[in-house]
Design an enzyme around this catalytic site. Structure first.
Site, PDB file in Angstrom:
ATOM      1  N   MET A   9       0.791  -1.201  -0.126  1.00 21.91           N
ATOM      2  CA  MET A   9      -0.031   0.054   0.025  1.00 21.91           C
ATOM      3  C   MET A   9       0.881   1.309   0.280  1.00 21.91           C
ATOM      4  O   MET A   9       0.491   2.121   0.585  1.00 21.91           O
ATOM      5  CB  MET A   9      -0.928   0.017   1.126  1.00 21.91           C
ATOM      6  CG  MET A   9      -2.256  -0.860   0.978  1.00 21.91           C
ATOM      7  SD  MET A   9      -3.146  -0.186  -0.069  1.00 21.91           S
ATOM      8  CE  MET A   9      -3.331  -1.244  -1.505  1.00 21.91           C
ATOM      9  N   GLY A  10       1.948   1.177  -0.708  1.00 17.60           N
ATOM     10  CA  GLY A  10       2.696   2.326  -0.832  1.00 17.60           C
ATOM     11  C   GLY A  10       2.097   3.336  -2.227  1.00 17.60           C
ATOM     12  O   GLY A  10       0.898   3.106  -2.150  1.00 17.60           O
ATOM     13  N   HIS A  11       3.013   4.101  -2.630  1.00 19.71           N
ATOM     14  CA  HIS A  11       2.378   5.147  -3.481  1.00 19.71           C
ATOM     15  C   HIS A  11       1.784   4.363  -4.676  1.00 19.71           C
ATOM     16  O   HIS A  11       0.621   4.535  -5.254  1.00 19.71           O
ATOM     17  CB  HIS A  11       3.653   6.051  -4.268  1.00 19.71           C
ATOM     18  CG  HIS A  11       4.461   6.738  -3.148  1.00 19.71           C
ATOM     19  ND1 HIS A  11       5.734   6.138  -2.880  1.00 19.71           N
ATOM     20  CD2 HIS A  11       4.084   7.650  -2.610  1.00 19.71           C
ATOM     21  CE1 HIS A  11       5.952   6.761  -2.082  1.00 19.71           C
ATOM     22  NE2 HIS A  11       5.237   7.931  -1.649  1.00 19.71           N
ATOM     23  N   GLY A  13       0.771   0.948  -4.863  1.00 21.27           N
ATOM     24  CA  GLY A  13      -0.369   0.125  -4.631  1.00 21.27           C
ATOM     25  C   GLY A  13      -1.602   0.842  -4.181  1.00 21.27           C
ATOM     26  O   GLY A  13      -2.778   0.397  -4.865  1.00 21.27           O
ATOM     27  N   ASN A  96      13.478  -6.734  -2.670  1.00 23.98           N
ATOM     28  CA  ASN A  96      12.224  -7.563  -3.228  1.00 23.98           C
ATOM     29  C   ASN A  96      12.569  -9.042  -3.683  1.00 23.98           C
ATOM     30  O   ASN A  96      11.478  -9.456  -3.900  1.00 23.98           O
ATOM     31  CB  ASN A  96      11.919  -6.566  -4.376  1.00 23.98           C
ATOM     32  CG  ASN A  96      10.735  -5.488  -3.825  1.00 23.98           C
ATOM     33  OD1 ASN A  96      10.422  -5.673  -2.853  1.00 23.98           O
ATOM     34  ND2 ASN A  96      10.496  -4.620  -4.896  1.00 23.98           N
ATOM     35  N   ARG A 152       5.346   4.989 -22.487  1.00 29.11           N
ATOM     36  CA  ARG A 152       6.407   6.146 -22.570  1.00 29.11           C
ATOM     37  C   ARG A 152       6.708   6.245 -23.852  1.00 29.11           C
ATOM     38  O   ARG A 152       6.822   7.539 -24.359  1.00 29.11           O
ATOM     39  CB  ARG A 152       7.504   5.749 -21.581  1.00 29.11           C
ATOM     40  CG  ARG A 152       7.014   5.902 -20.199  1.00 29.11           C
ATOM     41  CD  ARG A 152       8.133   5.807 -19.276  1.00 29.11           C
ATOM     42  NE  ARG A 152       7.842   6.154 -17.803  1.00 29.11           N
ATOM     43  CZ  ARG A 152       8.280   5.276 -16.647  1.00 29.11           C
ATOM     44  NH1 ARG A 152       8.811   4.370 -17.040  1.00 29.11           N
ATOM     45  NH2 ARG A 152       7.726   5.608 -15.527  1.00 29.11           N
ATOM     46  N   HIS A 176      12.175  -4.790 -17.704  1.00 29.28           N
ATOM     47  CA  HIS A 176      11.842  -3.525 -17.160  1.00 29.28           C
ATOM     48  C   HIS A 176      12.907  -2.774 -16.403  1.00 29.28           C
ATOM     49  O   HIS A 176      12.938  -2.893 -15.331  1.00 29.28           O
ATOM     50  CB  HIS A 176      10.415  -3.621 -16.485  1.00 29.28           C
ATOM     51  CG  HIS A 176      10.015  -2.298 -15.892  1.00 29.28           C
ATOM     52  ND1 HIS A 176       9.760  -1.115 -16.735  1.00 29.28           N
ATOM     53  CD2 HIS A 176       9.901  -1.857 -14.564  1.00 29.28           C
ATOM     54  CE1 HIS A 176       9.577   0.085 -15.850  1.00 29.28           C
ATOM     55  NE2 HIS A 176       9.690  -0.496 -14.618  1.00 29.28           N
TER      56      HIS A 176
HETATM   57  N1  NAD Z   1       6.941  -1.903 -13.012  1.00 28.69           N
HETATM   58  C1  NAD Z   1       6.980  -0.584 -13.031  1.00 28.69           C
HETATM   59  O1  NAD Z   1       6.813  -0.341 -13.988  1.00 28.69           O
HETATM   60  C2  NAD Z   1       7.158   0.074 -11.879  1.00 28.69           C
HETATM   61  C3  NAD Z   1       6.862   1.476 -11.608  1.00 28.69           C
HETATM   62  C4  NAD Z   1       7.018   2.169 -10.224  1.00 28.69           C
HETATM   63  C5  NAD Z   1       7.335   1.594  -9.238  1.00 28.69           C
HETATM   64  N2  NAD Z   1       7.601   0.079  -9.376  1.00 28.69           N
HETATM   65  C6  NAD Z   1       8.046  -0.417  -8.079  1.00 28.69           C
HETATM   66  O2  NAD Z   1       6.653  -1.181  -7.322  1.00 28.69           O
HETATM   67  C7  NAD Z   1       7.049  -1.146  -5.985  1.00 28.69           C
HETATM   68  C8  NAD Z   1       6.131  -0.279  -5.124  1.00 28.69           C
HETATM   69  O3  NAD Z   1       6.441   1.206  -5.342  1.00 28.69           O
HETATM   70  P1  NAD Z   1       6.031   2.218  -4.591  1.00 28.69           P
HETATM   71  O4  NAD Z   1       6.295   3.661  -4.992  1.00 28.69           O
HETATM   72  O5  NAD Z   1       4.651   2.039  -3.946  1.00 28.69           O
HETATM   73  O6  NAD Z   1       7.072   2.010  -3.118  1.00 28.69           O
HETATM   74  P2  NAD Z   1       6.757   2.218  -1.701  1.00 28.69           P
HETATM   75  O7  NAD Z   1       7.967   2.298  -1.006  1.00 28.69           O
HETATM   76  O8  NAD Z   1       6.059   3.385  -1.720  1.00 28.69           O
HETATM   77  O9  NAD Z   1       5.807   1.275  -1.079  1.00 28.69           O
HETATM   78  C9  NAD Z   1       5.824  -0.101  -0.946  1.00 28.69           C
HETATM   79  C10 NAD Z   1       5.189  -0.814   0.207  1.00 28.69           C
HETATM   80  O10 NAD Z   1       5.670  -2.281   0.149  1.00 28.69           O
HETATM   81  C11 NAD Z   1       5.304  -2.621   1.605  1.00 28.69           C
HETATM   82  N3  NAD Z   1       5.874  -3.696   1.736  1.00 28.69           N
HETATM   83  C12 NAD Z   1       7.292  -3.995   1.712  1.00 28.69           C
HETATM   84  N4  NAD Z   1       7.642  -5.025   1.979  1.00 28.69           N
HETATM   85  C13 NAD Z   1       6.599  -5.909   1.954  1.00 28.69           C
HETATM   86  C14 NAD Z   1       5.983  -7.096   2.503  1.00 28.69           C
HETATM   87  N5  NAD Z   1       7.220  -8.126   2.615  1.00 28.69           N
HETATM   88  N6  NAD Z   1       4.705  -7.809   2.625  1.00 28.69           N
HETATM   89  C15 NAD Z   1       3.928  -6.647   2.360  1.00 28.69           C
HETATM   90  N7  NAD Z   1       4.118  -5.340   2.049  1.00 28.69           N
HETATM   91  C16 NAD Z   1       5.560  -5.025   2.036  1.00 28.69           C
HETATM   92  C17 NAD Z   1       5.838  -1.436   2.415  1.00 28.69           C
HETATM   93  O11 NAD Z   1       5.252  -1.234   3.664  1.00 28.69           O
HETATM   94  C18 NAD Z   1       5.215  -0.001   1.622  1.00 28.69           C
HETATM   95  O12 NAD Z   1       4.007   0.344   1.904  1.00 28.69           O
HETATM   96  C19 NAD Z   1       8.436  -0.664  -6.018  1.00 28.69           C
HETATM   97  O13 NAD Z   1       9.354  -1.978  -6.030  1.00 28.69           O
HETATM   98  C20 NAD Z   1       8.784   0.244  -7.312  1.00 28.69           C
HETATM   99  O14 NAD Z   1      10.195   0.217  -7.537  1.00 28.69           O
HETATM  100  C21 NAD Z   1       7.419  -0.547 -10.402  1.00 28.69           C
END
Ligand code: NAD
Length: 302
Positions: A9-11, A13, A96, A152, A176
């Site tokens: 539930m970060g940015h 999710g 991760n 993009r 990616h």
């Molecule tokens: N694939 C893509 O194109 C793309 C684009 C943007 C971001 N991302 C990736 O998406 C992910 C999330 O990005 P964000 O900005 O929300 O990050 P963020 O750091 O804001 O949030 C990550 C969330 O994951 C939770 N978390 C961490 N480990 C966990 C676990 N074991 N179980 C449950 N929850 C857990 C954390 O508590 C946090 O709330 C990152 O890996 C980021 O690099 C991917």
């Protein structure tokens, strides 16, 4: 009833959950995160939206047992600060790869039988671990992969020609990450191939612009969220409507022996087909180099 769980539930999710909620993509929505305070807060905020939302959504949080009868899971766990501060999505590799094992095991233990769409970075590696740990068929576990990089590229090409990005077809392929590339042989705009529209210098410049944008956004706001969350929800819709949508995902490509960004057909069972692309030799070589990087990274964990 369409039941969706979002893990992380970060940015990203939270944005994906908001789109699912406001666009009526899920009837039941489960929010999960190891940070229970944040997770509960996102649940509370969404719940307060119900009185004004166009759809009723039964939104829940925190109970991993809810995964048992979910239809679809979107994974967005991680620590984005590691990727953004280093400018390298592989900075999240040590974090991760562990999270993927932990989350994958919880998904398996729940008895979940549906489709997983992974966003967490490094996207192709995490998708691969989630598939292995959950034991679900490869078709049912896939990632957003180069769906975002392709969007993009479409935006950059569209801007250059003064066109809506949706008039641009074609794919970015590969990891990616830094070894992905625009497969210019696949790019067409309004029924004209890229080779008739751009010279080599223009293509190189557009490649650079579409790669750099993620980090321009990331540096400015500390994360990216709208584009990738929109990509994930678009793929979720393709699953729910059994759309047989043709687009690049992080899918398992037999001939390359790895999950990688490659065009696939997405329907109710997940990635239902991965039609073989006939690429020119230089693009095939780039794709194989990207696949090697991914396979070497996964092998380093053994
Ligand atoms: N694939 C893509 O194109 C793309 C684009 C943007 C971001 N991302 C990736 O998406 C992910 C999330 O990005 P964000 O900005 O929300 O990050 P963020 O750091 O804001 O949030 C990550 C969330 O994951 C939770 N978390 C961490 N480990 C966990 C676990 N074991 N179980 C449950 N929850 C857990 C954390 O508590 C946090 O709330 C990152 O890996 C980021 O690099 C991917």
């Amino acid at each position: 009833m369409r039941k969706v769980a979002v893990i992380g539930m970060g940015h990203v999710g939270a944005t994906a959950a908001f789109i699912l909620f406001t666009h009526g993509v899920a009837d039941e929505l489960v929010l999960l995160d190891k940070n229970e305070t944040k997770c509960r807060a996102e649940w509370g905020d969404l719940r307060d939206t119900l009185g004004r939302n166009d759809f009723y959504v039964n939104v829940k949080w925190g109970d991993w047992k809810e995964l048992a009868d979910a239809d679809l899971i979107i994974t967005a766990f991680g620590d984005v600060a590691a990727s953004i501060t280093t400018g390298d999505r592989f900075a999240e590799f040590p974090i991760n790869t562990k999270n993927a094992v932990e989350v994958g095991q919880k998904i398996k233990d729940s008895g979940f039988k549906g489709v997983i769409i992974n966003i967490s970075n490094p996207c192709d590696v995490v998708t691969s671990i989630l598939q292995k740990v959950t034991g679900l068929p490869k078709s049912q576990v896939f990632g957003t992969g180069t769906f975002l990089d392709t969007s993009r590229m479409q935006r950059v090409v569209g801007e250059k020609l003064g066109q809506d990005p949706r008039n641009v077809s074609g794919f970015n392929l590969g990891e990616h990450g830094s070894s992905q590339f625009t497969a210019w042989s696949t790019v067409w705009v309004n029924n004209r191939p890229a080779k008739d529209l751009f010279n080599e210098a223009e293509k190189e410049e557009m490649d650079r612009l579409s790669k750099d944008n993620a980090f321009m956004v990331g540096k400015g706001k500390g994360y990216t969220c709208y584009a990738v969350a929109t990509c994930a929800v678009r793929l979720a819709r393709a699953v729910f409507s059994d759309a047989k949508f043709y687009g690049p995902t992080s899918c398992y490509v037999e001939s390359l022996g790895t999950y990688i960004g490659y065009p696939s057909i997405v329907g109710k069972h997940g990635v239902e087909e991965v039609p073989v692309l006939d690429l020119p030799a230089d693009e095939q070589a780039k794709l194989e180099a990207s696949a090697k990087k991914l396979k070497d990274s996964l092998a380093s964990l053994e």
